[in-house]
Design a protein around this motif. Structure first.
Motif, PDB file in Angstrom:
ATOM      1  N   HIS A  11       0.799  -1.040   0.046  1.00 21.68           N
ATOM      2  CA  HIS A  11       0.066  -0.074  -0.128  1.00 21.68           C
ATOM      3  C   HIS A  11       0.813   1.299   0.180  1.00 21.68           C
ATOM      4  O   HIS A  11       0.929   2.029   0.863  1.00 21.68           O
ATOM      5  CB  HIS A  11      -1.051   0.010   1.036  1.00 21.68           C
ATOM      6  CG  HIS A  11      -2.087  -1.038   1.153  1.00 21.68           C
ATOM      7  ND1 HIS A  11      -2.426  -1.721   2.277  1.00 21.68           N
ATOM      8  CD2 HIS A  11      -2.597  -1.526  -0.088  1.00 21.68           C
ATOM      9  CE1 HIS A  11      -3.291  -2.407   1.767  1.00 21.68           C
ATOM     10  NE2 HIS A  11      -3.452  -2.496   0.574  1.00 21.68           N
ATOM     11  N   CYS A  44     -10.500  -3.506  -7.449  1.00 29.17           N
ATOM     12  CA  CYS A  44      -9.545  -3.018  -6.600  1.00 29.17           C
ATOM     13  C   CYS A  44      -9.741  -1.309  -6.164  1.00 29.17           C
ATOM     14  O   CYS A  44     -10.120  -0.652  -7.133  1.00 29.17           O
ATOM     15  CB  CYS A  44      -8.179  -3.004  -7.337  1.00 29.17           C
ATOM     16  SG  CYS A  44      -6.531  -2.461  -6.477  1.00 29.17           S
ATOM     17  N   THR A  45      -9.535  -0.967  -4.865  1.00 26.04           N
ATOM     18  CA  THR A  45      -9.795   0.123  -4.583  1.00 26.04           C
ATOM     19  C   THR A  45      -8.705   1.193  -4.683  1.00 26.04           C
ATOM     20  O   THR A  45      -8.579   2.076  -5.676  1.00 26.04           O
ATOM     21  CB  THR A  45     -10.574   0.358  -3.081  1.00 26.04           C
ATOM     22  OG1 THR A  45     -11.331  -0.744  -2.825  1.00 26.04           O
ATOM     23  CG2 THR A  45     -10.986   1.480  -2.937  1.00 26.04           C
ATOM     24  N   SER A  46      -7.571   0.859  -4.179  1.00 23.22           N
ATOM     25  CA  SER A  46      -6.272   1.577  -4.010  1.00 23.22           C
ATOM     26  C   SER A  46      -5.669   1.641  -5.417  1.00 23.22           C
ATOM     27  O   SER A  46      -5.144   2.625  -5.815  1.00 23.22           O
ATOM     28  CB  SER A  46      -5.450   1.148  -3.075  1.00 23.22           C
ATOM     29  OG  SER A  46      -5.047  -0.092  -3.066  1.00 23.22           O
ATOM     30  N   SER A  95      -7.566   0.693   5.982  1.00 22.11           N
ATOM     31  CA  SER A  95      -6.641  -0.190   6.368  1.00 22.11           C
ATOM     32  C   SER A  95      -5.299   0.414   5.993  1.00 22.11           C
ATOM     33  O   SER A  95      -4.153   0.244   6.530  1.00 22.11           O
ATOM     34  CB  SER A  95      -6.875  -1.460   5.708  1.00 22.11           C
ATOM     35  OG  SER A  95      -6.735  -1.362   4.309  1.00 22.11           O
ATOM     36  N   TYR A  96      -5.172   1.311   4.869  1.00 25.24           N
ATOM     37  CA  TYR A  96      -3.997   1.861   4.262  1.00 25.24           C
ATOM     38  C   TYR A  96      -3.259   2.762   5.403  1.00 25.24           C
ATOM     39  O   TYR A  96      -3.730   3.331   6.149  1.00 25.24           O
ATOM     40  CB  TYR A  96      -4.421   2.495   3.044  1.00 25.24           C
ATOM     41  CG  TYR A  96      -5.421   2.182   2.244  1.00 25.24           C
ATOM     42  CD1 TYR A  96      -5.217   0.874   1.743  1.00 25.24           C
ATOM     43  CD2 TYR A  96      -6.788   2.886   2.038  1.00 25.24           C
ATOM     44  CE1 TYR A  96      -6.102   0.323   0.774  1.00 25.24           C
ATOM     45  CE2 TYR A  96      -7.567   2.213   1.173  1.00 25.24           C
ATOM     46  CZ  TYR A  96      -7.217   1.158   0.491  1.00 25.24           C
ATOM     47  OH  TYR A  96      -8.182   0.511  -0.203  1.00 25.24           O
ATOM     48  N   ALA A 126      -1.708  -6.037   1.303  1.00 28.32           N
ATOM     49  CA  ALA A 126      -3.190  -6.798   1.300  1.00 28.32           C
ATOM     50  C   ALA A 126      -3.143  -7.944   1.898  1.00 28.32           C
ATOM     51  O   ALA A 126      -4.143  -8.288   2.324  1.00 28.32           O
ATOM     52  CB  ALA A 126      -3.397  -6.963  -0.233  1.00 28.32           C
ATOM     53  N   VAL A 129      -3.876  -7.415   5.386  1.00 29.12           N
ATOM     54  CA  VAL A 129      -5.303  -6.973   5.383  1.00 29.12           C
ATOM     55  C   VAL A 129      -6.245  -8.194   5.441  1.00 29.12           C
ATOM     56  O   VAL A 129      -7.305  -8.265   6.174  1.00 29.12           O
ATOM     57  CB  VAL A 129      -5.868  -5.996   4.318  1.00 29.12           C
ATOM     58  CG1 VAL A 129      -7.179  -5.859   4.362  1.00 29.12           C
ATOM     59  CG2 VAL A 129      -5.123  -4.757   4.631  1.00 29.12           C
ATOM     60  N   ASP A 156     -10.709  -1.306   0.459  1.00 32.32           N
ATOM     61  CA  ASP A 156      -9.568  -2.460   0.362  1.00 32.32           C
ATOM     62  C   ASP A 156     -10.378  -3.855   0.229  1.00 32.32           C
ATOM     63  O   ASP A 156     -10.997  -4.384   1.093  1.00 32.32           O
ATOM     64  CB  ASP A 156      -8.941  -2.656   1.617  1.00 32.32           C
ATOM     65  CG  ASP A 156      -7.585  -3.427   1.501  1.00 32.32           C
ATOM     66  OD1 ASP A 156      -7.727  -4.182   0.467  1.00 32.32           O
ATOM     67  OD2 ASP A 156      -6.786  -2.957   2.014  1.00 32.32           O
TER      68      ASP A 156
END
Length: 208
Positions: A11, A44-46, A95-96, A126, A129, A156
């Protein structure tokens, strides 16, 4: 489903820009060529929000052209879900690390959302996470909540949340939108009305 290639599980902005580059997405689309999909999601978010709103839109436009079906991404799905529910003021349980989470805040702000609180937990990979226990996710959401927030967002896709969304919403008494839930919702919305699905929270109870 196709798992796209990963250069480095981190991340970190540079690693995430590499994760979401066009070549990796094109390879993923190619491996799904026989799936007969009616829509496609870059789950995928990030790996989407770090490109900003315009870059995230270019990503999904390229996927849609290559796949020949409507496409979107998790980050765009978050923004669309907020508009769908009529929610503006939000809290983010990320979470990042803080610098990566800040890109998500910027992305959401560009869509009209107001982030009234943001919790970042500094988790670098990840893989880490994915090891979070349900109780830890609940506490993360509860800690990030704010009285002025109409909903809590949990980015995430590596975080296992689909089976505990009702529990998360009960913990804070408001809608909780998670990466995996909005991804599923948007993928369905691209092809027609989204059915009401029990156990998946407010988003899937709100049909119109």
């Amino acid at each position: 489903m196709a798992i796209t290639s990963v250069g480095e599980d981190a991340h970190r902005v540079d690693a995430l820009l590499d994760l979401g580059k066009a070549e990796r997405l094109a390879d993923g689309v190619a491996r799904l060529s026989g799936a007969q999909a009616e829509s496609m999601m870059w789950a995928c978010t990030s790996g989407s929000f770090v490109f900003g709103p315009d870059g995230a839109r270019r990503q999904v436009d390229q996927v849609a052209v290559a796949a020949g079906v409507p496409a979107s991404s998790t980050s765009i799905a978050f923004a669309d879900a907020l508009h769908y529910l009529g929610i503006r003021n939000i809290a983010v349980a990320a979470s990042y690390p803080a610098d990566v989470a800040a890109h998500f805040v910027t992305f959401l702000s560009a869509s009209g959302a107001v982030v009234v609180a943001m919790g970042s937990h500094g988790i670098v990979t990840a893989a880490e996470v994915g090891l979070l226990a349900p109780d830890e996710v609940v506490e993360m959401v509860r800690a990030a909540d704010h009285p002025d927030a109409e909903a809590v967002l949990v980015p995430d896709t590596a975080m296992h949340t689909l089976s505990i969304i009702e529990r998360l919403e009960s913990a804070v008494g408001k809608p909780v939108l998670t990466a995996n839930a909005v991804t599923v919702w948007k993928g369905l919305q691209l092809i027609g009305p989204v059915p009401r699905l029990p156990g998946l929270g407010t988003l899937f109870r709100t049909a119109r």
